[in-house]
Design an enzyme around this catalytic site. Structure first.
Site, short mmCIF file in Angstrom:
data_model
loop_
_atom_site.label_atom_id
_atom_site.label_comp_id
_atom_site.label_asym_id
_atom_site.label_seq_id
_atom_site.Cartn_x
_atom_site.Cartn_y
_atom_site.Cartn_z
N PRO A 1 0.82 -1.22 0.00
CA PRO A 1 0.00 0.00 0.00
C PRO A 1 0.85 1.27 0.00
CG PRO A 1 -0.19 -1.15 2.11
CD PRO A 1 0.59 -2.04 1.20
N GLU B 1 1.43 -7.97 9.00
CA GLU B 1 1.79 -6.56 9.16
C GLU B 1 2.64 -6.04 7.99
OE1 GLU B 1 0.50 -4.53 11.16
OE2 GLU B 1 1.83 -2.84 10.78
N ARG C 1 -5.16 -8.36 -20.41
CA ARG C 1 -6.06 -7.97 -21.52
C ARG C 1 -5.35 -7.12 -22.56
NH1 ARG C 1 -8.47 -3.09 -21.40
NH2 ARG C 1 -10.38 -3.69 -22.46
N ASP D 1 -10.07 2.63 -25.00
CA ASP D 1 -10.55 2.52 -23.62
C ASP D 1 -10.23 3.77 -22.81
OD1 ASP D 1 -11.65 0.00 -23.60
OD2 ASP D 1 -9.77 -0.99 -23.09
N1 SAM Z 1 1.27 -2.58 7.65
C1 SAM Z 1 1.20 -2.39 6.24
C2 SAM Z 1 1.24 -0.91 5.93
O1 SAM Z 1 0.80 -0.11 6.76
O2 SAM Z 1 1.70 -0.55 4.82
C3 SAM Z 1 -0.08 -3.00 5.66
C4 SAM Z 1 -0.02 -4.49 5.60
S1 SAM Z 1 -1.42 -5.20 4.80
C5 SAM Z 1 -2.45 -5.60 6.13
C6 SAM Z 1 -0.81 -6.77 4.29
C7 SAM Z 1 -0.38 -6.87 2.85
O3 SAM Z 1 -1.48 -6.65 1.99
C8 SAM Z 1 0.66 -5.87 2.38
O4 SAM Z 1 1.96 -6.24 2.76
C9 SAM Z 1 0.46 -5.89 0.87
O5 SAM Z 1 1.11 -6.99 0.27
C10 SAM Z 1 -1.03 -6.12 0.76
N2 SAM Z 1 -1.77 -4.85 0.53
C11 SAM Z 1 -2.58 -4.21 1.39
N3 SAM Z 1 -3.09 -3.10 0.85
C12 SAM Z 1 -2.62 -3.03 -0.41
C13 SAM Z 1 -2.77 -2.09 -1.47
N4 SAM Z 1 -3.53 -0.99 -1.35
N5 SAM Z 1 -2.11 -2.32 -2.63
C14 SAM Z 1 -1.33 -3.42 -2.76
N6 SAM Z 1 -1.13 -4.35 -1.78
C15 SAM Z 1 -1.76 -4.15 -0.62
#
Ligand code: SAM
Length: 244
Positions: free
Chosen positions: A90, A117, A154, A169
């Site tokens: 994220p 986490e 795609r 698109d």
């Molecule tokens: N503690 C992390 C932080 O605050 O950045 C969030 C961890 S999340 C609960 C667990 C995993 O979900 C991440 O390591 C990532 O691989 C995935 N994930 C969660 N949100 C995401 C997003 N918006 N885009 C891509 N991957 C995401």
């Protein structure tokens, strides 16, 4: 193209890639999608994949060894592949259509799906891209990887029957796509614009272009601001403002 997905939940990928265009792309050999459980590289007799953070704090982190070893195996299988290794995160760069286009040109994509986490920081040394699906936090990287893979596959040649539709698109032209209509010409008091039934290709093209500019102007002023608009497009925008 080969797509490897490092995940703790490989079964999650069965349904999204089991239907429609992506399924056909797999069956036709345009793409090979290969979910890999990195648990098989887990540490010790309990095949541990996560551990507590040094320094304390909430939550568990993915350990480096399972991901490094899974990457070693991918590399050993094809050491010379043109490869992008994409970490689901994220805090990464927001995914967009340009990124999907870049990814679609690679020979091998590897998606690393996090959980808990987050990751041991050393895992980042393996990756070429850290990518986010959007500004929200998911429970794991699987859903984000599915969306990115769908948008990428795609774009592979031969996957979408009418390739010119891909070029038009939303987000491919820098504008949102114009409205579409199909039969019937009149439905519950709503009619199809006359120009679309006129058979005049020049006028239809112009109407679509104008409506595309209108939709982008109305819904995504941030996108309009980045475009180098022609005099005609600027004139249309002045018209839209007076209509408001
Ligand atoms: N503690 C992390 C932080 O605050 O950045 C969030 C961890 S999340 C609960 C667990 C995993 O979900 C991440 O390591 C990532 O691989 C995935 N994930 C969660 N949100 C995401 C997003 N918006 N885009 C891509 N991957 C995401």
């Amino acid at each position: 193209m080969k797509i490897d997905i490092l995940t703790l939940f490989p079964e999650m990928f069965e349904s999204p890639f089991g239907y429609s265009l992506i399924r056909r792309a797999i069956d036709a050999g345009h793409v090979n999608i290969n979910p890999i459980s990195f648990r098989k590289h887990g540490v010790g007799k309990h095949a541990m994949v996560d551990d507590t953070p040094y320094g304390g704090g909430a939550g568990m982190l993915l350990k480096p060894e399972p991901i490094f070893e899974a990457m070693d195996a991918i590399h050993a299988e094809n050491p010379d592949a043109n490869r992008r290794v994409i970490l689901m995160d994220p805090a990464g760069k927001p995914f967009d259509q340009n990124m999907a286009e870049e990814f679609s040109k690679e020979e091998n994509l590897v998606f690393i799906c996090g959980h808990y986490e987050g990751y041991d920081e050393r895992i980042r040394s393996l990756v070429t891209d850290e990518v986010s699906l959007g500004d929200y936090v998911l429970t794991g990287g699987e859903l984000a990887a599915m969306v990115m893979i769908d948008a990428t596959v795609r774009l592979l040649p031969g996957v979408v029957g009418n390739e010119s539709s891909i070029l038009e698109d939303s987000h491919s032209t820098g504008l949102l796509e114009h409205p579409h209509y199909t039969r019937p010409a009149e439905y519950r008091g709503m009619s199809v614009p006359d120009v679309l039934m006129s058979g005049h290709h020049g006028n239809i093209e112009e109407w679509r272009h104008k409506e595309s500019v209108r939709r982008t102007f109305e819904r995504r002023p941030d996108m309009i601001a980045t475009l180098d608009l022609s005099d005609k497009e600027l004139q249309w925008i002045e018209e839209f403002k007076t209509e408001e």
